[in-house]
Design a protein around this motif. Structure first.
Motif, PDB file in Angstrom:
ATOM      1  N   GLN A 207      61.638  -1.665 -75.575  1.00 59.41           N
ATOM      2  CA  GLN A 207      60.532  -1.521 -74.630  1.00 59.41           C
ATOM      3  C   GLN A 207      61.046  -1.696 -73.206  1.00 59.41           C
ATOM      4  OE1 GLN A 207      57.450  -4.319 -75.735  1.00 59.41           O
ATOM      5  NE2 GLN A 207      56.542  -2.869 -77.179  1.00 59.41           N
TER       6      GLN A 207
ATOM      7  N   GLU B 294      57.832   2.199 -74.919  1.00 55.79           N
ATOM      8  CA  GLU B 294      58.749   1.979 -76.039  1.00 55.79           C
ATOM      9  C   GLU B 294      59.347   3.306 -76.492  1.00 55.79           C
ATOM     10  OE1 GLU B 294      58.921   0.267 -80.627  1.00 55.79           O
ATOM     11  OE2 GLU B 294      57.013   0.320 -79.544  1.00 55.79           O
TER      12      GLU B 294
ATOM     13  N   SER C  27      53.918  -0.900 -70.791  1.00 52.59           N
ATOM     14  CA  SER C  27      55.267  -0.911 -71.355  1.00 52.59           C
ATOM     15  C   SER C  27      55.519   0.444 -72.013  1.00 52.59           C
ATOM     16  CB  SER C  27      55.433  -2.030 -72.379  1.00 52.59           C
ATOM     17  OG  SER C  27      54.572  -1.829 -73.495  1.00 52.59           O
TER      18      SER C  27
END
Length: 350
Positions: free
Chosen positions: A249, A272, A270
């Motif tokens: 991430q 990922e 975030s």
């Protein structure tokens, strides 16, 4: 993947007929002090550039000296695959690409047949024999007996032959790389040759060149070998970048467009990078917001690229682009737009 072909110590020179004739009308008739011997740099360059190219299937056998001959079967990451032609390579590559953090494994169902750098066909009966071929290939490379695969000649090519007194003895018209290789490896100590330039060739970068002398041939080899070395370095970098991204991430540390840093727009998100080439953007502040999915792909030529695709009209779609890897480390990847270097993006590992 290394694009250089190598000499293997396991095969003998194939015998191939080619056209040879006496001539008194060639432009080089008579004594020629510039004729090349069998040990000359020009002879070596032509020999190395005309070896059989076994590099296209390196992802299967890991051996640039050998070309796999069809049909064959292999177990690829646990799946039994029949390979009838090069068209089936895509099936193998799709299996490899399913996950980018696993160890891809190929086990051949022996015996298999291969064609070596000097065009000899060999039956390989087990993994030990295949390992021996691979070891011979590595030794040849370490000893500087590597072949040149970054230049393809456009045939025919005519060679003018001379005796030890440098008097012309005839001409040889070559129609293929195999014939050229056989001619070069068959030269005796008292036999000499010159190339009837110009010769047309295509380099691995797609450029077609006209060679007018031994010196131009040498320079073209130098240029295309350097290009392939840059490709190899970029491929290694691409693998390292992909390993840095996978199953990790990141946050957007910086996103500069038109001189304005808008990283704050992504402060709550975030990003990922999954091991199946998917992207997942998640808002870490507001749990009611849905995750946004996308895809990514790492590729290279002489540079390394990262394609990001989150679709359109969502919070993170501004990150969509074909990016060039500028710098990277274990915790950071810095990018710039492929079409506009003033647009930059930096991911920081969370």
């Amino acid at each position: 993947m290394k694009t250089l072909k190598l000499i293997t110590v396991f095969a003998l020179t194939a015998v191939l007929g080619f056209t040879s004739c006496q001539s008194e009308e060639n432009t080089e008739v008579g004594a020629n002090p510039n004729a090349n011997s069998s040990t000359s740099p020009t002879a070596s360059n032509f020999e190395r550039a005309s070896m059989n190219d076994g590099s296209d299937d390196d992802f299967l056998d890991g051996n640039a000296c050998t070309e796999l001959l069809f049909p064959l079967t292999a177990t690829v990451n646990g799946q039994n695959i029949s390979i009838i032609s090069e068209l089936d390579f895509s099936t193998v590559l799709e299996i490899f690409a399913e996950f980018n953090d696993d160890a891809d494994n190929v086990t051949f169902n022996f015996p298999i047949r291969v064609r070596t750098s000097n065009y000899t066909e060999v039956t390989v009966n087990n993994q030990e024999e295949l390992d021996a071929l691979n070891a011979a290939c590595e030794n040849a490379e370490a000893e500087g007996r590597d072949a040149i695969s970054c230049i393809d000649f456009n045939f025919p090519i005519t060679m003018l032959t001379y005796d030890i007194a440098l008097e012309q003895t005839g001409t040889v018209v070559l129609q293929s790389e195999k014939q050229l290789y056989t001619f070069m490896t068959g030269l005796q100590a008292d036999e000499f040759f010159t190339v009837n330039y110009p010769v047309s060739a295509t380099l691995s970068n797609g450029t077609t060149v006209q060679l007018n002398s031994d010196a131009e041939f040498r320079d073209s080899i130098s240029d295309c070998v350097q290009f392939e070395e840059e490709e190899d370095e970029a491929a290694t970098m691409a693998a390292e970048v992909e390993a840095t991204l996978t199953n990790t991430q990141f946050k957007v540390q910086s996103f500069v467009n038109a001189g304005v840093n808008t990283a704050a727009d992504f402060a709550d998100w975030s990003i990922e990078f999954t091991n199946d080439l998917k992207l997942v953007a998640k808002n870490n502040v507001n749990a009611t917001l849905s995750e946004i999915e996308g895809t990514y792909a790492v590729s290279s030529d002489t540079s390394v690229f990262l394609n990001i695709a989150f679709g359109s009209n969502n919070t993170v779609s501004a990150l969509n682009n074909d990016w060039v890897i500028a710098t990277y480390s274990d915790t950071m990847v810095a990018l710039q737009s492929k079409t506009d270097a003033s647009i930059t993006l930096t991911f920081q590992k969370l």
